[in-house]
Design a protein around this motif. Structure first.
Motif, PDB file in Angstrom:
ATOM      1  N   ALA A 117       0.810  -1.226   0.000  1.00 14.05           N
ATOM      2  CA  ALA A 117       0.000   0.000   0.000  1.00 14.05           C
ATOM      3  C   ALA A 117       0.843   1.276   0.000  1.00 14.05           C
ATOM      4  O   ALA A 117       0.301   2.376   0.053  1.00 14.05           O
ATOM      5  CB  ALA A 117      -0.943  -0.006   1.207  1.00 14.05           C
ATOM      6  N   GLY A 118       2.144   1.145  -0.075  1.00 10.82           N
ATOM      7  CA  GLY A 118       3.012   2.326   0.016  1.00 10.82           C
ATOM      8  C   GLY A 118       3.068   3.133  -1.264  1.00 10.82           C
ATOM      9  O   GLY A 118       3.225   4.361  -1.229  1.00 10.82           O
ATOM     10  N   LYS A 119       2.992   2.457  -2.391  1.00 11.01           N
ATOM     11  CA  LYS A 119       3.186   3.143  -3.680  1.00 11.01           C
ATOM     12  C   LYS A 119       2.176   2.618  -4.706  1.00 11.01           C
ATOM     13  O   LYS A 119       1.491   1.627  -4.466  1.00 11.01           O
ATOM     14  CB  LYS A 119       4.601   2.859  -4.207  1.00 11.01           C
ATOM     15  CG  LYS A 119       5.728   3.350  -3.310  1.00 11.01           C
ATOM     16  CD  LYS A 119       7.096   3.130  -3.973  1.00 11.01           C
ATOM     17  CE  LYS A 119       8.230   3.687  -3.123  1.00 11.01           C
ATOM     18  NZ  LYS A 119       8.566   2.817  -1.967  1.00 11.01           N
ATOM     19  N   GLY A 120       2.149   3.273  -5.855  1.00  6.67           N
ATOM     20  CA  GLY A 120       1.467   2.763  -7.042  1.00  6.67           C
ATOM     21  C   GLY A 120       0.017   2.334  -6.827  1.00  6.67           C
ATOM     22  O   GLY A 120      -0.775   3.021  -6.182  1.00  6.67           O
ATOM     23  N   ILE A 121      -0.307   1.178  -7.401  1.00  6.73           N
ATOM     24  CA  ILE A 121      -1.689   0.680  -7.401  1.00  6.73           C
ATOM     25  C   ILE A 121      -2.193   0.438  -5.977  1.00  6.73           C
ATOM     26  O   ILE A 121      -3.334   0.765  -5.640  1.00  6.73           O
ATOM     27  CB  ILE A 121      -1.757  -0.624  -8.237  1.00  6.73           C
ATOM     28  CG1 ILE A 121      -1.433  -0.327  -9.713  1.00  6.73           C
ATOM     29  CG2 ILE A 121      -3.117  -1.299  -8.100  1.00  6.73           C
ATOM     30  CD1 ILE A 121      -1.116  -1.565 -10.555  1.00  6.73           C
ATOM     31  N   GLY A 122      -1.339  -0.118  -5.130  1.00  7.52           N
ATOM     32  CA  GLY A 122      -1.741  -0.431  -3.754  1.00  7.52           C
ATOM     33  C   GLY A 122      -2.081   0.824  -2.966  1.00  7.52           C
ATOM     34  O   GLY A 122      -3.062   0.860  -2.206  1.00  7.52           O
ATOM     35  N   ARG A 123      -1.286   1.866  -3.161  1.00  8.52           N
ATOM     36  CA  ARG A 123      -1.517   3.116  -2.429  1.00  8.52           C
ATOM     37  C   ARG A 123      -2.873   3.715  -2.839  1.00  8.52           C
ATOM     38  O   ARG A 123      -3.673   4.094  -1.988  1.00  8.52           O
ATOM     39  CB  ARG A 123      -0.384   4.111  -2.710  1.00  8.52           C
ATOM     40  CG  ARG A 123      -0.446   5.354  -1.831  1.00  8.52           C
ATOM     41  CD  ARG A 123       0.706   6.296  -2.109  1.00  8.52           C
ATOM     42  NE  ARG A 123       0.663   7.452  -1.244  1.00  8.52           N
ATOM     43  CZ  ARG A 123       1.364   7.601  -0.121  1.00  8.52           C
ATOM     44  NH1 ARG A 123       2.171   6.651   0.272  1.00  8.52           N
ATOM     45  NH2 ARG A 123       1.256   8.687   0.619  1.00  8.52           N
ATOM     46  N   ASP A 124      -3.132   3.768  -4.147  1.00  3.87           N
ATOM     47  CA  ASP A 124      -4.397   4.348  -4.594  1.00  3.87           C
ATOM     48  C   ASP A 124      -5.592   3.471  -4.214  1.00  3.87           C
ATOM     49  O   ASP A 124      -6.695   3.974  -3.990  1.00  3.87           O
ATOM     50  CB  ASP A 124      -4.361   4.606  -6.113  1.00  3.87           C
ATOM     51  CG  ASP A 124      -3.655   5.922  -6.431  1.00  3.87           C
ATOM     52  OD1 ASP A 124      -2.917   6.426  -5.555  1.00  3.87           O
ATOM     53  OD2 ASP A 124      -3.826   6.450  -7.541  1.00  3.87           O
ATOM     54  N   THR A 125      -5.371   2.163  -4.134  1.00  2.00           N
ATOM     55  CA  THR A 125      -6.448   1.269  -3.687  1.00  2.00           C
ATOM     56  C   THR A 125      -6.774   1.553  -2.218  1.00  2.00           C
ATOM     57  O   THR A 125      -7.953   1.656  -1.840  1.00  2.00           O
ATOM     58  CB  THR A 125      -6.019  -0.206  -3.852  1.00  2.00           C
ATOM     59  OG1 THR A 125      -5.719  -0.448  -5.223  1.00  2.00           O
ATOM     60  CG2 THR A 125      -7.110  -1.163  -3.390  1.00  2.00           C
ATOM     61  N   ALA A 126      -5.731   1.691  -1.401  1.00  2.00           N
ATOM     62  CA  ALA A 126      -5.943   1.993   0.028  1.00  2.00           C
ATOM     63  C   ALA A 126      -6.691   3.312   0.177  1.00  2.00           C
ATOM     64  O   ALA A 126      -7.633   3.435   0.980  1.00  2.00           O
ATOM     65  CB  ALA A 126      -4.602   2.038   0.750  1.00  2.00           C
ATOM     66  N   LYS A 127      -6.305   4.313  -0.629  1.00  2.00           N
ATOM     67  CA  LYS A 127      -6.959   5.626  -0.548  1.00  2.00           C
ATOM     68  C   LYS A 127      -8.429   5.535  -0.990  1.00  2.00           C
ATOM     69  O   LYS A 127      -9.313   6.136  -0.372  1.00  2.00           O
ATOM     70  CB  LYS A 127      -6.194   6.642  -1.415  1.00  2.00           C
ATOM     71  CG  LYS A 127      -4.904   7.106  -0.738  1.00  2.00           C
ATOM     72  CD  LYS A 127      -3.898   7.714  -1.675  1.00  2.00           C
ATOM     73  CE  LYS A 127      -4.323   8.995  -2.288  1.00  2.00           C
ATOM     74  NZ  LYS A 127      -3.189   9.631  -3.033  1.00  2.00           N
ATOM     75  N   ALA A 128      -8.677   4.761  -2.048  1.00  2.00           N
ATOM     76  CA  ALA A 128     -10.061   4.625  -2.541  1.00  2.00           C
ATOM     77  C   ALA A 128     -10.929   3.898  -1.515  1.00  2.00           C
ATOM     78  O   ALA A 128     -12.092   4.267  -1.294  1.00  2.00           O
ATOM     79  CB  ALA A 128     -10.067   3.876  -3.866  1.00  2.00           C
ATOM     80  N   LEU A 129     -10.376   2.878  -0.888  1.00  2.00           N
ATOM     81  CA  LEU A 129     -11.141   2.137   0.126  1.00  2.00           C
ATOM     82  C   LEU A 129     -11.430   3.036   1.329  1.00  2.00           C
ATOM     83  O   LEU A 129     -12.543   3.029   1.882  1.00  2.00           O
ATOM     84  CB  LEU A 129     -10.368   0.888   0.557  1.00  2.00           C
ATOM     85  CG  LEU A 129     -10.416  -0.271  -0.447  1.00  2.00           C
ATOM     86  CD1 LEU A 129      -9.340  -1.309  -0.134  1.00  2.00           C
ATOM     87  CD2 LEU A 129     -11.799  -0.926  -0.430  1.00  2.00           C
ATOM     88  N   HIS A 130     -10.443   3.822   1.722  1.00  2.00           N
ATOM     89  CA  HIS A 130     -10.615   4.764   2.836  1.00  2.00           C
ATOM     90  C   HIS A 130     -11.715   5.771   2.492  1.00  2.00           C
ATOM     91  O   HIS A 130     -12.615   6.038   3.301  1.00  2.00           O
ATOM     92  CB  HIS A 130      -9.272   5.466   3.094  1.00  2.00           C
ATOM     93  CG  HIS A 130      -9.309   6.466   4.198  1.00  2.00           C
ATOM     94  ND1 HIS A 130      -9.410   7.828   3.975  1.00  2.00           N
ATOM     95  CD2 HIS A 130      -9.261   6.308   5.538  1.00  2.00           C
ATOM     96  CE1 HIS A 130      -9.427   8.459   5.136  1.00  2.00           C
ATOM     97  NE2 HIS A 130      -9.339   7.563   6.095  1.00  2.00           N
ATOM     98  N   ALA A 131     -11.670   6.270   1.249  1.00  2.00           N
ATOM     99  CA  ALA A 131     -12.669   7.263   0.817  1.00  2.00           C
ATOM    100  C   ALA A 131     -14.076   6.662   0.756  1.00  2.00           C
ATOM    101  O   ALA A 131     -15.064   7.385   0.901  1.00  2.00           O
ATOM    102  CB  ALA A 131     -12.289   7.815  -0.552  1.00  2.00           C
TER     103      ALA A 131
END
Ligand code: NDP
Length: 252
Positions: A15-29
């Protein structure tokens, strides 16, 4: 329509970079409580600033014992995204055991341990909890179009993603009776750090792009949208399957 994951807890690896990071942000949102797992602490610090309330876990997923220690007591998880991965360039004839799996001398050169074994391990930990709680969870493995087609210089990486196809199906078969779904998302090149590295030669990138019917690589957002779809009840009857996010590459 964006899904609503309020009341659910999601774990995202890499979840630190790239696809994982944006996935974590989308799930949080979208209302989920997010456990963000990666191996560079600075990435977790910046992510936690962007998304207050995210639970950071810093661990090298290529290390079985450290992963067990970090995630063994992680508690209830409803949604899992196995995204962490490494792509180490090496042609078949030069491929080494250090690139293939882990050796203490080469801490970052461990394709199968990170790309496949960690998917098995983290999924086991999470699925046991889902079964004990009787929840209908969803697991998404981030694979690649190279699970189905080759890519120059990525023999070992392609092999790991091929393995994920069968791991996804095997997990879906065994976990289905517990109402746990398991699917994959299979993108073409996405211009994250990893994607830039594997398409760095401009001549090769141009030729590759031309083979995509849509004449483009995939955007991070396209991949994240497919992940969210497979995590959500909108895909309630889909398991053991995969979504190609490949700009039509496999049709070419
Ligand atoms: P990035 O390299 O941009 O990000 C990968 C993330 O995973 C980083 O945060 C990285 O942390 C983390 N990670 C890697 N190894 C470990 C480990 N051992 N333990 C914990 N965390 C780890 O990659 P992408 O976002 O591009 O890729 C994400 C997934 O998508 C991967 O599975 C990849 O194979 C797949 N994919 C990517 C494509 C692309 O073109 N980008 C195409 C098709 C599939 P750190 O930086 O600290 O190492």
């Amino acid at each position: 329509m964006k899904p609503n994951f309020s009341g659910l807890r999601a774990l995202v690896t890499g979840a630190g970079k790239g696809i994982g990071r944006d996935t974590a942000k989308a799930l949080h949102a979208s209302g989920a409580k997010v456990v963000a797992v990666t191996r560079t602490n600075a990435d977790l610090v910046s992510l936690a600033k962007e998304c207050p309330g995210i639970e950071p876990v810093c661990v090298d997923l290529g290390d079985w014992e450290a992963t067990e220690k970090a995630l063994g007591g992680i508690g209830p998880v409803d949604l899992l995204v196995n995204n962490a991965g490494v792509a180490l360039l090496q042609p078949f004839i030069e491929s080494t055991k250090e690139i293939f799996d882990s050796r203490p001398m080469f801490p970052s050169a461990r394709s199968f341990n990170v790309n496949v074994r960690a998917v098995l391990q983290v999924s086991q930990i999470v699925a046991k909890g889902m079964i004990n709680r009787g929840v209908a969870g969803s697991i998404v493995n981030i694979s690649s179009m190279v699970a189905y087609v080759t890519y120059p210089g990525l023999t070992t990486y392609c092999s790991t993603k091929g393995a994920i196809t069968m791991l996804t199906k095997a997990m879906a078969m065994e976990l289905g009776p517990h109402k746990i779904r398991v699917n994959s998302v299979n993108p073409t090149v996405v211009l994250t750090d990893m994607g830039k590295k594997v398409s760095a030669d401009p001549k090769f990138a141009k030729k590759l792009l031309k083979r995509h019917p849509l004449r483009k690589f995939a955007e991070v957002e396209d991949v994240v949208n497919s992940i969210l779809f497979l995590l959500s009840d909108s895909s309630a009857s889909t398991t053991g399957s995969g979504i190609l996010v490949d700009s039509g590459y496999l049709a070419s």
